[in-house]
Design a protein around this motif. Structure first.
Motif, PDB file in Angstrom:
ATOM      1  N   PRO A 130       4.267  -4.095  14.893  1.00 55.86           N
ATOM      2  CA  PRO A 130       4.865  -3.906  13.699  1.00 55.86           C
ATOM      3  C   PRO A 130       6.372  -3.226  13.703  1.00 55.86           C
ATOM      4  O   PRO A 130       7.151  -3.777  13.230  1.00 55.86           O
ATOM      5  CB  PRO A 130       4.070  -3.028  12.805  1.00 55.86           C
ATOM      6  CG  PRO A 130       2.677  -3.085  13.231  1.00 55.86           C
ATOM      7  CD  PRO A 130       2.678  -3.314  14.634  1.00 55.86           C
ATOM      8  N   TRP A 180      -3.852  -2.234   0.480  1.00 54.44           N
ATOM      9  CA  TRP A 180      -3.565  -0.953   1.030  1.00 54.44           C
ATOM     10  C   TRP A 180      -4.642   0.122   0.539  1.00 54.44           C
ATOM     11  O   TRP A 180      -4.866   1.106   1.426  1.00 54.44           O
ATOM     12  CB  TRP A 180      -2.176  -0.359   0.350  1.00 54.44           C
ATOM     13  CG  TRP A 180      -1.476   0.987   0.985  1.00 54.44           C
ATOM     14  CD1 TRP A 180      -1.548   1.856   0.084  1.00 54.44           C
ATOM     15  CD2 TRP A 180      -1.343   1.332   2.085  1.00 54.44           C
ATOM     16  NE1 TRP A 180      -1.247   3.230   0.829  1.00 54.44           N
ATOM     17  CE2 TRP A 180      -0.928   2.710   2.162  1.00 54.44           C
ATOM     18  CE3 TRP A 180      -1.038   0.502   3.168  1.00 54.44           C
ATOM     19  CZ2 TRP A 180      -0.442   3.287   3.136  1.00 54.44           C
ATOM     20  CZ3 TRP A 180      -0.391   1.160   4.340  1.00 54.44           C
ATOM     21  CH2 TRP A 180      -0.037   2.469   4.562  1.00 54.44           C
ATOM     22  N   LYS A 230       2.729   0.980   7.168  1.00 57.40           N
ATOM     23  CA  LYS A 230       3.139  -0.122   8.199  1.00 57.40           C
ATOM     24  C   LYS A 230       2.310  -1.558   7.834  1.00 57.40           C
ATOM     25  O   LYS A 230       1.055  -1.191   7.264  1.00 57.40           O
ATOM     26  CB  LYS A 230       2.964   0.198   9.684  1.00 57.40           C
ATOM     27  CG  LYS A 230       4.049   1.341   9.923  1.00 57.40           C
ATOM     28  CD  LYS A 230       3.971   1.530  11.665  1.00 57.40           C
ATOM     29  CE  LYS A 230       5.036   2.626  12.100  1.00 57.40           C
ATOM     30  NZ  LYS A 230       4.475   3.936  11.271  1.00 57.40           N
ATOM     31  N   ILE A 231       2.886  -2.474   7.956  1.00 57.81           N
ATOM     32  CA  ILE A 231       2.392  -3.686   7.619  1.00 57.81           C
ATOM     33  C   ILE A 231       2.185  -4.790   9.236  1.00 57.81           C
ATOM     34  O   ILE A 231       3.140  -4.920   9.806  1.00 57.81           O
ATOM     35  CB  ILE A 231       3.089  -4.616   6.608  1.00 57.81           C
ATOM     36  CG1 ILE A 231       3.143  -3.756   5.577  1.00 57.81           C
ATOM     37  CG2 ILE A 231       2.189  -5.772   6.511  1.00 57.81           C
ATOM     38  CD1 ILE A 231       4.035  -4.390   4.375  1.00 57.81           C
ATOM     39  N   SER A 232       0.995  -4.918   9.468  1.00 57.18           N
ATOM     40  CA  SER A 232       0.878  -5.624  10.772  1.00 57.18           C
ATOM     41  C   SER A 232       1.397  -7.110  10.448  1.00 57.18           C
ATOM     42  O   SER A 232       1.279  -7.796   9.298  1.00 57.18           O
ATOM     43  CB  SER A 232      -0.531  -5.820  11.280  1.00 57.18           C
ATOM     44  OG  SER A 232      -1.401  -6.385  10.424  1.00 57.18           O
ATOM     45  N   ARG A 243      -2.896   3.872   8.248  1.00 58.12           N
ATOM     46  CA  ARG A 243      -1.578   3.639   7.674  1.00 58.12           C
ATOM     47  C   ARG A 243      -0.994   2.365   7.970  1.00 58.12           C
ATOM     48  O   ARG A 243       0.195   2.099   7.560  1.00 58.12           O
ATOM     49  CB  ARG A 243      -0.575   4.914   7.873  1.00 58.12           C
ATOM     50  CG  ARG A 243      -1.351   6.195   7.312  1.00 58.12           C
ATOM     51  CD  ARG A 243       0.251   7.105   7.357  1.00 58.12           C
ATOM     52  NE  ARG A 243      -0.408   8.233   6.594  1.00 58.12           N
ATOM     53  CZ  ARG A 243      -0.371   8.422   5.465  1.00 58.12           C
ATOM     54  NH1 ARG A 243       0.092   7.551   4.465  1.00 58.12           N
ATOM     55  NH2 ARG A 243      -0.567   9.570   4.837  1.00 58.12           N
ATOM     56  N   THR A 244      -1.845   1.393   8.621  1.00 57.56           N
ATOM     57  CA  THR A 244      -1.233   0.247   9.180  1.00 57.56           C
ATOM     58  C   THR A 244      -1.907  -0.765   8.292  1.00 57.56           C
ATOM     59  O   THR A 244      -3.314  -0.777   8.649  1.00 57.56           O
ATOM     60  CB  THR A 244      -1.090   0.116  10.481  1.00 57.56           C
ATOM     61  OG1 THR A 244      -0.286   0.829  10.990  1.00 57.56           O
ATOM     62  CG2 THR A 244      -0.676  -1.548  10.810  1.00 57.56           C
ATOM     63  N   LEU A 245      -1.331  -1.625   7.481  1.00 55.86           N
ATOM     64  CA  LEU A 245      -2.118  -2.627   6.710  1.00 55.86           C
ATOM     65  C   LEU A 245      -2.466  -3.981   8.055  1.00 55.86           C
ATOM     66  O   LEU A 245      -1.614  -4.421   8.533  1.00 55.86           O
ATOM     67  CB  LEU A 245      -1.271  -3.220   5.721  1.00 55.86           C
ATOM     68  CG  LEU A 245      -2.002  -4.158   4.405  1.00 55.86           C
ATOM     69  CD1 LEU A 245      -3.025  -3.176   3.553  1.00 55.86           C
ATOM     70  CD2 LEU A 245      -1.028  -4.559   3.632  1.00 55.86           C
ATOM     71  N   HIS A 246      -3.694  -4.361   7.875  1.00 61.48           N
ATOM     72  CA  HIS A 246      -4.147  -5.336   8.580  1.00 61.48           C
ATOM     73  C   HIS A 246      -4.826  -6.332   7.800  1.00 61.48           C
ATOM     74  O   HIS A 246      -5.166  -6.409   6.604  1.00 61.48           O
ATOM     75  CB  HIS A 246      -5.304  -4.959   9.619  1.00 61.48           C
ATOM     76  CG  HIS A 246      -4.616  -4.099  10.917  1.00 61.48           C
ATOM     77  ND1 HIS A 246      -3.788  -4.484  11.687  1.00 61.48           N
ATOM     78  CD2 HIS A 246      -4.788  -2.716  10.967  1.00 61.48           C
ATOM     79  CE1 HIS A 246      -3.402  -3.419  12.326  1.00 61.48           C
ATOM     80  NE2 HIS A 246      -3.927  -2.192  12.059  1.00 61.48           N
ATOM     81  N   ASN A 254      -1.485  -3.006  18.585  1.00 60.99           N
ATOM     82  CA  ASN A 254      -1.314  -3.074  17.137  1.00 60.99           C
ATOM     83  C   ASN A 254       0.090  -2.282  16.657  1.00 60.99           C
ATOM     84  O   ASN A 254       0.757  -2.543  15.722  1.00 60.99           O
ATOM     85  CB  ASN A 254      -2.370  -2.746  16.217  1.00 60.99           C
ATOM     86  CG  ASN A 254      -3.528  -3.820  16.622  1.00 60.99           C
ATOM     87  OD1 ASN A 254      -3.314  -5.011  16.784  1.00 60.99           O
ATOM     88  ND2 ASN A 254      -4.847  -3.576  16.378  1.00 60.99           N
TER      89      ASN A 254
END
Lengths: 207, 123
Positions: free
Chosen positions: A11, B67, A59-61, B76-79, A7
């Motif tokens: 990104p 978020w 961050k955005i996956s 800190r990572t959007l899923h 994961n």
């Protein structure tokens, strides 16, 4: 651990690279991607808007971006359906801006209405400015035409000089050759006579 | 008619390019509107323009609420799990529950999401 690593990698990789490059690997994926593209807004645009509202270190996956793509299309269909129902009740065939704003209000997105009206007002101002661009483009075209005319005028002296030349001959190359040979010394002329090609040219001249 | 013509020019990506001053392509928005139902016949030039801003606001709100879910999960990572949580927690996003739940059905937490959906249906 492996999943987390995977994961984390996705990104970064997709953020730096082109979003569409992975889909070029197989034709099946490309076909699927093309079909999906017709149903969703571009993932690059969606990703850019999402980044605006999260901290710089966030961050955005990719799966989050894809989910938002689907949600936005659903939002458009949801609002459009409501606006269309209103048009049918009122016996109108065209969905206009007011219908969209009304539907957005009815469906609970009242907070969007003021920004939308402000946006539409600014858009109309920009549109007014946009309409002046074609005129500027026309002016540019006229300038280009003038430049072409100037270029043609520059060509005329060359033609005039050619026409006024006393050494007239059908082959365009020969006059230049004649001029060139006139500047030669007798020794140079003799050296030319030794070459067959030059002899033919000179012979023709003598005739 | 003139006004429509001007917008049609914009929709075709003429002087202003693909998206022009908008952050989202108008032609794509119009296509999605047309596909939303057979009863959608004609669409004025203003409607996709309004949608381009409305969708931007929608994406911003959905992302912001998601978020918050990610932060609560110490991440800190959007899923997409964060998106599903935000949709379930927000009333105006009810129309998306089926969408995010179906996309979650393949995940490990599918059963939990289904239960949550049932809970909401009961209320």
């Amino acid at each position: 651990m492996e999943d987390e690593s995977h994961n984390n990698t996705l990104p970064n990789g997709f953020n730096t690279g082109s979003p569409e490059s992975p889909f070029l690997k197989t034709s099946t994926t490309t076909t699927q991607h093309n079909k999906e593209q017709d149903r969703f807004l571009p993932i690059a645009n969606v990703g850019r808007i999402m980044k605006k509202v999260i901290p710089p270190n966030g961050k955005i996956s990719k799966d989050a971006k894809e989910t938002v793509q689907e949600c936005v299309s659903e939002f458009i269909s949801f609002v459009t359906g409501e606006a269309s129902d209103k048009c049918q009740r009122e016996k109108r065939k065209t969905i206009n801006g007011d219908d969209v704003i009304w539907a957005i209000t009815t469906l609970g997105f009242e907070d969007y209405v003021e920004p939308l009206k402000t946006y539409l007002q600014k858009y109309k101002e920009i549109e007014g400015e946009k309409l002046s661009i074609p005129k500027q483009m026309r002016s540019e075209q006229r300038l280009q035409q003038h430049h072409n005319n100037y270029h043609d005028q520059n060509n005329q002296p060359f033609n005039g000089a050619y026409a006024s030349s006393n050494l007239i001959s059908q082959p365009p190359y020969v006059p230049t050759d004649q001029k060139f040979s006139l500047t030669f010394s007798p020794n140079s002329i003799q050296s030319q006579l030794r070459q067959q090609d030059q002899i033919d040219s000179v012979g023709h001249w003598y005739e | 008619m003139r006004q429509a013509g001007a917008y049609s020019g914009l929709l075709c990506g003429g002087v202003s390019g693909r998206t022009g001053p908008h952050s989202l392509p108008l032609a794509r928005i119009k296509k999605i509107m047309k596909n939303s139902g057979e009863d959608v016949k004609m669409i004025s030039g203003e409607a996709p323009i309004i949608f381009s801003k409305a969708c931007e606001l929608f994406i911003e709100e959905l992302t912001r609420r998601s978020w918050i879910m990610a932060i609560q999960g110490k991440r800190r990572t959007l899923h997409k799990e964060d998106l599903a949580s935000a949709v379930i927690a927000t009333d105006i996003f009810d129309f998306l529950i089926t969408l995010v739940s179906s996309s979650e059905s393949h995940a490990v937490g599918g059963a939990t999401n289904v239960m949550e959906v049932e809970t909401i249906d009961c209320s």
